[in-house]
Scaffold this motif. Structure first.
Motif, mmCIF file in Angstrom:
data_model
loop_
_atom_site.group_PDB
_atom_site.id
_atom_site.type_symbol
_atom_site.label_atom_id
_atom_site.label_comp_id
_atom_site.label_asym_id
_atom_site.label_seq_id
_atom_site.Cartn_x
_atom_site.Cartn_y
_atom_site.Cartn_z
ATOM 1 N N GLU A 15 0.771 -1.229 -0.314
ATOM 2 C CA GLU A 15 0.062 0.044 -0.171
ATOM 3 C C GLU A 15 0.740 1.243 0.031
ATOM 4 O OE1 GLU A 15 -2.021 1.959 3.598
ATOM 5 O OE2 GLU A 15 -3.718 0.524 2.543
ATOM 6 N N HIS A 18 2.332 1.723 -3.462
ATOM 7 C CA HIS A 18 1.443 2.299 -4.429
ATOM 8 C C HIS A 18 1.223 3.959 -4.218
ATOM 9 C CE1 HIS A 18 -0.723 -2.080 -4.854
ATOM 10 N NE2 HIS A 18 0.455 -1.829 -5.613
ATOM 11 N N GLU A 19 0.990 4.186 -2.934
ATOM 12 C CA GLU A 19 1.129 5.660 -2.607
ATOM 13 C C GLU A 19 2.426 6.440 -3.163
ATOM 14 O OE1 GLU A 19 -1.542 5.609 1.532
ATOM 15 O OE2 GLU A 19 0.591 6.224 1.584
ATOM 16 N N GLY A 22 2.313 6.051 -7.153
ATOM 17 C CA GLY A 22 1.023 6.647 -7.723
ATOM 18 C C GLY A 22 0.931 7.926 -7.556
ATOM 19 N N ALA A 54 4.838 -0.340 -11.345
ATOM 20 C CA ALA A 54 3.955 -0.490 -10.251
ATOM 21 C C ALA A 54 2.393 -1.057 -10.750
ATOM 22 C CB ALA A 54 3.516 1.102 -9.664
ATOM 23 N N MET A 60 -0.810 -2.190 -8.847
ATOM 24 C CA MET A 60 -1.192 -0.971 -8.487
ATOM 25 C C MET A 60 -2.504 -0.610 -9.429
ATOM 26 S SD MET A 60 0.476 2.855 -8.273
ATOM 27 C CE MET A 60 0.444 3.046 -9.953
ATOM 28 N N ASN A 61 -3.575 -0.377 -8.618
ATOM 29 C CA ASN A 61 -5.042 0.350 -9.221
ATOM 30 C C ASN A 61 -4.841 1.819 -9.061
ATOM 31 O OD1 ASN A 61 -7.557 1.333 -9.824
ATOM 32 N ND2 ASN A 61 -8.535 -0.669 -9.369
ATOM 33 N N VAL A 65 -5.798 4.219 -5.698
ATOM 34 C CA VAL A 65 -4.953 4.939 -5.081
ATOM 35 C C VAL A 65 -5.358 6.392 -5.013
ATOM 36 C CG1 VAL A 65 -2.601 5.794 -4.971
ATOM 37 C CG2 VAL A 65 -2.910 3.428 -5.527
#
Length: 259
Positions: A15, A18-19, A22, A54, A60-61, A65
């Motif tokens: 998570e 991803h942050e 993204g 990613a 990663m979505n 995000v």
């Protein structure tokens, strides 16, 4: 999570990555439908490569995000700090985090902790020195090393107007690093050969660290394969700027690259 390259990461670390990838980016993703075969990435090659990694390797979505967090502050990348940053607040619980991304050796120096496989944090010890060695090895293979780190920011700190200049300097938790390869195009090598045949002495100026700079300068033919980084042919910009005029005049013929 286990990807096709057998990447095993705790959900909490995934998570955070991803942050950090993204939301701390100048790039963007366009997916006209739910099929990833038609996905498009925009902006610089570096940002496109990171976003692609990613999405396809870390699953990663981007839409999720962006929906899960609000961006509070953006620190744009600059050549002096060699990093970019973003301050975000999670919508679900209001937690504020600062994410940093940039030159691996500089980001690593700002960190005091890192994540182990299970998702717990541990204090730097031998881990730090071993990763500095890894960065040097990757850079010597002409890889551009980019690292990610983050820090939890309390509400008191967030309300402080100076916090934007503090949260990404010290006390970060290291999330990981990647190495990017920019292959030397054949036309570059030919152009270098043509210039050298015409007795034109070439110099390369780059934002990469000294190890990556030496590898790329050697790869494209500007630097001889047997030359060492410490022989004066490759110097760091800060070192060159501190030379006196006399020292610059004496060294300019020897220098092949300023990193």
């Amino acid at each position: 999570m286990e990807g096709k390259n057998h990447i095993l990461l705790a959900a909490s670390v995934l998570e955070l990555l991803h942050e950090g990838i993204g939301l701390n980016t100048t790039g963007s993703i366009f997916m006209p439908n739910e099929s990833r075969h038609n996905i498009k990435f925009s902006y610089s090659p570096t940002e496109k490569a990171l976003l692609s990694w990613a999405v396809f390797e870390l699953n990663m979505n981007m839409e999720k995000v962006e929906k899960d967090s609000t961006v509070l502050y953006v620190e744009a990348f600059n050549s002096e700090k060699k990093r970019s940053g973003v301050l975000i607040r999670r919508v679900q619980d209001g937690v504020v985090r600062a994410h940093g991304k940039g030159a691996a050796e500089l980001i690593l120096a700002m960190c005091t902790h890192y994540y182990v496989t299970e998702g717990n944090t541990a204090a730097f010890d031998d881990f730090e020195s071993s990763n500095f060695e890894l960065i040097q090895e990757m850079a010597a293979s002409s890889l551009r090393c980019i690292a990610f780190a983050y820090k939890y920011v309390s509400n008191t700190e967030h309300e402080d107007g100076e916090i934007h200049n503090k949260v990404q300097d010290t006390g970060l938790t290291f999330l990981g690093l990647v190495g990017q390869k920019d292959p030397c195009r054949l036309v570059v090598k030919k152009a270098v050969d043509d210039c050298q045949h015409a007795c034109v002495h070439l110099k390369m100026i780059t934002g990469d660290n000294i190890f990556t700079a030496k590898a790329i300068t050697t790869e494209c033919g500007i630097l001889g394969p047997n030359q060492e980084t410490n022989d004066g042919s490759v110097v760091e910009g800060v070192e060159f700027r501190n030379y006196t005029e006399e020292e610059r005049t004496e060294s300019v013929e020897k220098i092949s690259c300023v990193a």
